[in-house]
Scaffold this motif. Structure first.
Motif, PDB file in Angstrom:
ATOM      1  N   ASP A  32      38.625  30.944 -19.964  1.00 22.24           N
ATOM      2  CA  ASP A  32      37.415  30.130 -19.877  1.00 22.24           C
ATOM      3  C   ASP A  32      36.198  30.969 -20.229  1.00 22.24           C
ATOM      4  OD1 ASP A  32      38.758  27.781 -18.957  1.00 22.24           O
ATOM      5  OD2 ASP A  32      38.935  28.733 -16.984  1.00 22.24           O
ATOM      6  N   TYR A  33      35.263  30.345 -20.939  1.00 20.65           N
ATOM      7  CA  TYR A  33      34.056  31.028 -21.383  1.00 20.65           C
ATOM      8  C   TYR A  33      32.832  30.182 -21.035  1.00 20.65           C
ATOM      9  CZ  TYR A  33      37.084  33.999 -24.270  1.00 20.65           C
ATOM     10  OH  TYR A  33      38.057  34.876 -24.720  1.00 20.65           O
ATOM     11  N   THR A  34      31.732  30.872 -20.779  1.00 17.25           N
ATOM     12  CA  THR A  34      30.457  30.219 -20.532  1.00 17.25           C
ATOM     13  C   THR A  34      29.496  30.560 -21.659  1.00 17.25           C
ATOM     14  OG1 THR A  34      30.757  30.361 -18.134  1.00 17.25           O
ATOM     15  CG2 THR A  34      28.519  29.991 -18.938  1.00 17.25           C
ATOM     16  N   ASP A  36      26.315  31.610 -23.472  1.00 16.96           N
ATOM     17  CA  ASP A  36      25.191  32.461 -23.080  1.00 16.96           C
ATOM     18  C   ASP A  36      23.928  31.957 -23.787  1.00 16.96           C
ATOM     19  OD1 ASP A  36      23.364  34.433 -22.536  1.00 16.96           O
ATOM     20  OD2 ASP A  36      24.379  35.999 -23.675  1.00 16.96           O
ATOM     21  N   ALA A  62      23.537  24.222 -21.489  1.00 17.32           N
ATOM     22  CA  ALA A  62      24.634  24.898 -20.800  1.00 17.32           C
ATOM     23  C   ALA A  62      25.930  24.403 -21.403  1.00 17.32           C
ATOM     24  CB  ALA A  62      24.597  24.621 -19.301  1.00 17.32           C
ATOM     25  N   THR A  64      30.535  25.222 -21.821  1.00 20.89           N
ATOM     26  CA  THR A  64      31.752  25.948 -21.488  1.00 20.89           C
ATOM     27  C   THR A  64      32.768  25.767 -22.608  1.00 20.89           C
ATOM     28  OG1 THR A  64      32.642  24.041 -20.272  1.00 20.89           O
ATOM     29  CG2 THR A  64      31.436  25.713 -18.999  1.00 20.89           C
ATOM     30  N   ALA A 200      29.563  33.170 -26.358  1.00 18.33           N
ATOM     31  CA  ALA A 200      30.104  32.755 -25.067  1.00 18.33           C
ATOM     32  C   ALA A 200      30.804  33.934 -24.393  1.00 18.33           C
ATOM     33  CB  ALA A 200      31.088  31.601 -25.237  1.00 18.33           C
ATOM     34  N   THR A 203      34.789  34.268 -18.527  1.00 17.49           N
ATOM     35  CA  THR A 203      34.598  34.314 -17.083  1.00 17.49           C
ATOM     36  C   THR A 203      35.736  35.066 -16.422  1.00 17.49           C
ATOM     37  OG1 THR A 203      35.670  32.162 -16.842  1.00 17.49           O
ATOM     38  CG2 THR A 203      33.294  32.164 -17.099  1.00 17.49           C
TER      39      THR A 203
END
Length: 205
Positions: A32-34, A36, A62, A64, A200, A203
Motif C-alpha cells: 500500500d502506498y500513500t 505524497d 489525498a 492511495t 507515492a 506504508t
C-alpha cells in the motif's frame, strides 16, 4: 518492469502468463502506498477564447495506491481532490471556478477517482480505468500513465512515481457554463486535459 498486468486476448495466453514466475523486483513493490502531495501535482489545461490555454492545479488532495506484484492487474488507486483548492493564478477566475457556474465547491467539495481496472499498454506505459465523480456525476475515465520507477529517498521512504494524463469533456460532468464570442466560438473549451504527476510512499507493513 511492469506494474499492471498486460491484457491478454485468449484463455490460452492468460494461462501461460499465469504460470510465469513473478519478477522479484516487481514483487518487491507489492504493498500500500500513500500519495505524497508535497511532491505530486494534479493539474488541468483548457482552451480560453479559442486562442490560448489556461492552466491550473489543485493544491489539496489525498490518494492511495495498492500495487500487487503477484497479480499486477489487481492494482488499484483512489484519489480525493478538494475543489476549493483550485488555483489558476487569478483570484477572480478561481472564485468563478469555485462558484455555482462551474464546480459549486460549497455543495460539492470533492472530486474523486476510484479505479476499476488496470492494464499494461507496452513498455512502461499503463492505463488505469475507473470512475471520476464531479458534482455528484460519476462517469468512466481512463488515465494513461508512465511509470518512472521506484527508489528509496534520503529519509528511507520507498517511493514509486507516475506521470499521466487524460482528456474529458467537462459538459459530461455538468460543467456547462460558457459565453459566446463576437467573432464566433466560445469563451471556454468543452475539452479539458487533466494531468497527474504522482509520487507515492510505501506504508509500513
Amino acid at each position: 518492469m511492469g506494474l499492471f498486468g498486460r491484457k491478454n486476448d485468449t484463455a490460452t495466453t492468460a494461462t501461460a502468463v499465469a504460470t510465469l514466475p513473478v519478477d522479484p523486483a516487481l514483487a518487491a513493490l507489492t504493498g500500500d502506498y500513500t500519495v505524497d502531495p508535497a511532491h505530486s501535482s494534479i493539474g488541468f489545461t483548457v482552451r480560453h477564447a479559442m486562442v490560448t490555454n489556461v492552466r491550473g492545479a489543485f493544491g489539496e488532495f489525498a490518494g492511495t495506491l495498492r500495487l500487487d506484484g503477484a497479480d499486477p492487474g489487481a492494482s488499484t488507486a483512489a484519489l480525493d481532490v478538494r475543489i476549493e483548492s483550485v488555483d489558476t493564478g487569478i483570484a477572480d477566475r478561481d472564485g468563478h471556478l469555485r462558484g455555482a457556474d462551474f464546480f459549486d465547491a460549497e455543495r460539492f467539495p470533492l472530486m474523486t477517482f476510484r479505479s476499476t481496472s488496470a492494464e499494461q499498454l507496452g513498455g512502461e506505459t499503463y492505463r488505469m480505468t475507473g470512475d471520476l465523480t464531479i458534482k455528484d456525476v460519476t462517469r468512466p475515465l481512463s488515465i494513461d500513465l508512465e511509470f518512472h520507477g521506484s527508489a528509496t529517498d534520503v529519509y528511507g521512504n520507498e517511493r514509486v512515481g507516475f506521470e499521466g494524463s487524460a482528456e474529458i469533456l467537462r459538459s459530461d460532468w455538468g460543467l456547462t457554463w460558457n459565453a459566446a464570442l463576437e467573432a464566433g466560438g466560445v469563451m471556454v473549451s468543452d475539452k479539458v486535459k487533466l494531468t497527474f504527476d504522482i509520487s507515492a510512499i510505501k506504508t509500513a507493513a
